[in-house]
Design a protein around this motif. Sequence first.
Motif, PDB file in Angstrom:
ATOM      1  N   ALA A  49       0.914  -1.134   0.003  1.00  0.00           N
ATOM      2  CA  ALA A  49      -0.174   0.096  -0.188  1.00  0.00           C
ATOM      3  C   ALA A  49       0.882   1.256   0.002  1.00  0.00           C
ATOM      4  N   ALA A  50       2.140   1.456   0.769  1.00  0.00           N
ATOM      5  CA  ALA A  50       2.650   2.293   0.821  1.00  0.00           C
ATOM      6  C   ALA A  50       3.850   2.649  -0.107  1.00  0.00           C
ATOM      7  N   GLU A  51       4.427   1.382  -0.362  1.00  0.00           N
ATOM      8  CA  GLU A  51       5.873   1.654  -1.051  1.00  0.00           C
ATOM      9  C   GLU A  51       5.754   1.889  -2.771  1.00  0.00           C
ATOM     10  N   PRO A  52       4.645   1.472  -3.263  1.00  0.00           N
ATOM     11  CA  PRO A  52       4.356   2.004  -4.695  1.00  0.00           C
ATOM     12  C   PRO A  52       4.680   3.655  -4.666  1.00  0.00           C
ATOM     13  N   LEU A  65      13.280  -4.182 -12.935  1.00  0.00           N
ATOM     14  CA  LEU A  65      11.986  -4.991 -12.815  1.00  0.00           C
ATOM     15  C   LEU A  65      12.324  -6.465 -12.786  1.00  0.00           C
ATOM     16  N   GLN A  66      13.514  -7.009 -13.518  1.00  0.00           N
ATOM     17  CA  GLN A  66      14.139  -8.261 -13.413  1.00  0.00           C
ATOM     18  C   GLN A  66      14.015  -8.576 -11.947  1.00  0.00           C
ATOM     19  N   TYR A  81       4.060  -2.897 -10.447  1.00  0.00           N
ATOM     20  CA  TYR A  81       3.826  -3.051 -11.988  1.00  0.00           C
ATOM     21  C   TYR A  81       3.244  -2.045 -12.350  1.00  0.00           C
ATOM     22  N   ASP A  82       2.222  -1.451 -11.630  1.00  0.00           N
ATOM     23  CA  ASP A  82       1.384  -0.470 -12.058  1.00  0.00           C
ATOM     24  C   ASP A  82       2.328   1.043 -12.428  1.00  0.00           C
ATOM     25  N   VAL A  83       2.999   1.204 -11.227  1.00  0.00           N
ATOM     26  CA  VAL A  83       4.088   2.408 -11.291  1.00  0.00           C
ATOM     27  C   VAL A  83       5.209   1.958 -12.505  1.00  0.00           C
ATOM     28  N   LEU A  84       5.754   0.876 -12.498  1.00  0.00           N
ATOM     29  CA  LEU A  84       6.701   0.630 -13.475  1.00  0.00           C
ATOM     30  C   LEU A  84       6.226   0.863 -14.900  1.00  0.00           C
ATOM     31  N   PHE A  85       4.922   0.027 -15.196  1.00  0.00           N
ATOM     32  CA  PHE A  85       4.398   0.127 -16.583  1.00  0.00           C
ATOM     33  C   PHE A  85       3.563   1.284 -17.007  1.00  0.00           C
TER      34      PHE A  85
END
Length: 184
Positions: free
Chosen positions: A85-88, A113-114, A131-135
């Motif tokens: 919940a917090a780290e993204p 990501l790997q 994933y939401d943040v990265l993509f």
Amino acid sequence: MSYPAVYRSVRQSESEFLADYDLSLANWADGQGTTLLMYALRNPEPASRAAIAGRLLDDGADPAATSGGTNALHVLLSATSHDFAAEPALLARLLAGGADINADTGDRWGTPLQTLARTFKFSDEELAPFYDVLFARPELDVTTPSHKGRSITESAQAAGEARAGLLERCLAHAQANTAPLESR
């Protein structure tokens, strides 16, 4: 090299960290270039990790710093416990501050990501907030092989059902962020 007391407390609670910390240490790094922020991101307690890293970023710590090819993203995403919940938000802040989303550590972890995808302790569903943040970042490269020899798309494909969700995201991201030949 002399290590400040905060070097030890950065892996403790936020209050222990603050007892040893002063603003002049926000950009401290050891002889190999590992920053206090990177050490904070190794804190085993996710809530303390996020709070201490956030404080360091507030005080001007450089999220783009590297040590032997490793950056803050690798360190955060390699953790074996997370606050999903917090780290993204912390991940987004590191990226916004200049941490290289495609940094390749060479033969150690590959790209951030790997690094995340190798933590099979977590399912794709659990990792979805990361994933939401990265993509969401168009500069994320999912097709170029890292020094490990595979792209993240190939790594996800090789992991089979364990990373089927990641593979789906990689394929969609590559399609959405690859210009057709005629527009190049």
